[in-house]
Scaffold this motif. Structure first.
Motif, short mmCIF file in Angstrom:
data_model
loop_
_atom_site.label_atom_id
_atom_site.label_comp_id
_atom_site.label_asym_id
_atom_site.label_seq_id
_atom_site.Cartn_x
_atom_site.Cartn_y
_atom_site.Cartn_z
N GLY A 16 0.99 -1.30 0.05
CA GLY A 16 0.01 -0.13 0.06
C GLY A 16 1.02 1.23 -0.02
N GLY A 17 0.42 2.35 -0.56
CA GLY A 17 1.06 3.58 -0.61
C GLY A 17 2.28 3.53 -1.51
N GLN A 21 7.64 8.39 -6.35
CA GLN A 21 8.23 9.02 -5.41
C GLN A 21 9.61 8.96 -4.87
OE1 GLN A 21 5.45 8.80 -2.05
NE2 GLN A 21 4.51 7.33 -2.79
N ARG A 42 8.80 11.15 -9.80
CA ARG A 42 9.54 11.80 -8.68
C ARG A 42 8.32 12.35 -7.55
NH1 ARG A 42 13.47 16.02 -11.27
NH2 ARG A 42 11.98 15.54 -12.98
N GLN A 78 -0.10 14.91 -5.30
CA GLN A 78 -1.13 15.11 -4.20
C GLN A 78 -2.37 16.19 -4.53
OE1 GLN A 78 0.78 14.98 -0.41
NE2 GLN A 78 2.30 13.37 -1.05
#
Ligand SMILES: Nc1ncnc2c1ncn2[C@@H]1O[C@H](COP(=O)(O)OP(=O)(O)O)[C@@H](O)[C@H]1O
Ligand SMILES: [Mg+2]
Length: 223
Positions: free
Chosen positions: A11-12, A137, A170, A176
């Motif tokens: 997750g995430g 990320q 990145r 978000q």
């Protein structure tokens, strides 16, 4: 029609962010796209529902309904079906992998994400599917995420059995903010660095999907 499944056992790791942004990228380029959300958390659905502008078709379905969703999309002349998956259960993710032309394994370039990336890649390979690992990320100022990731992580990923996408995403706040409004980062910050990363990734995904057409058809004789 081409089906893209985004998966990861963790997750995430950015599955929903990738699935929504790739879906919107294709949509904004005039392609007919359906986003199938089989994650009971319905994060992708929440994002697309927050959208005020015209957008892609959303299918909130269970894994068991994917086959029908795909058939309907083909009948309706859809160009891309993008599937956002939950981390678990494995059987649901396997159904999404099974109907995919290309699987994208999402993961952060960090030590703790390595094992989930490798296991997800194994699941794709076991089912005989095409796929690639997309790093997300990454904290880097370099334009290419993959070469700037930790060398030991890249080394470990060489053995996961799937190629590494030459472009990843990145860590950017734009991802978000855009998600909260159901927007693609390219709509929020046109020409911005997040949009640039995404365009490069989409170009690679599209080229890879086009390349799949060039493969000789497997027949009963060659299979
Ligand atoms: N490239 C990125 N830059 C900044 N934040 C990101 C990025 N990718 C994902 N996130 C954030 O990380 C969190 C988890 O991402 P999400 O796409 O929901 O992962 P998953 O679907 O794999 O659980 C979310 O809050 C999301 O906004
Ligand atoms: Mg998700």
């Amino acid at each position: 029609m081409k089906t893209i499944t985004v998966l990861s056992r963790k997750g995430g790791s950015g599955k929903t962010t990738l699935a929504v942004n790739l879906t919107l990228t294709a949509f904004l380029r005039g392609r007919k796209v359906v986003l199938a959300d089989i994650d009971p958390q319905r994060s992708a659905s929440d994002a697309l529902r927050a959208r005020r502008e015209p957008g892609p078709v959303l299918a909130e379905v269970t894994a068991g309904k994917l086959f029908m969703t795909k058939s309907n999309a083909m009948r309706d002349g859809v160009d891309y079906l993008v599937i956002d998956t939950p981390a678990m259960p494995e059987a649901d993710v396997a159904q999404a992998v099974n109907i995919a032309d290309l699987c994208l394994v999402a993961g952060r370039p960090s030590f703790l994400d390595l094992a989930p990336i490798v296991r997800s890649a194994e699941a794709v390979r076991r089912l005989g599917k095409d796929g690639m690992v997309v790093l997300n990320q990454a904290h880097t100022s370099r334009s290419d995420v993959a070469p700037a990731a930790f060398p030991e992580i890249l080394e470990a990923l060489r053995f996961c059995g799937l190629p590494l996408a030459p472009h990843g995403l990145r860590a950017r706040e734009a991802f978000q903010t855009a998600m909260a409004h159901g927007l693609c980062v390219a709509e929020l910050e046109p020409g911005g660095p997040a949009a640039r990363d995404l365009q490069r990734l989409w170009a690679h995904v599209e080229a890879r999907l086009d390349g799949l057409d060039e493969k000789p058809m497997r027949t009963a004789l060659t299979a």
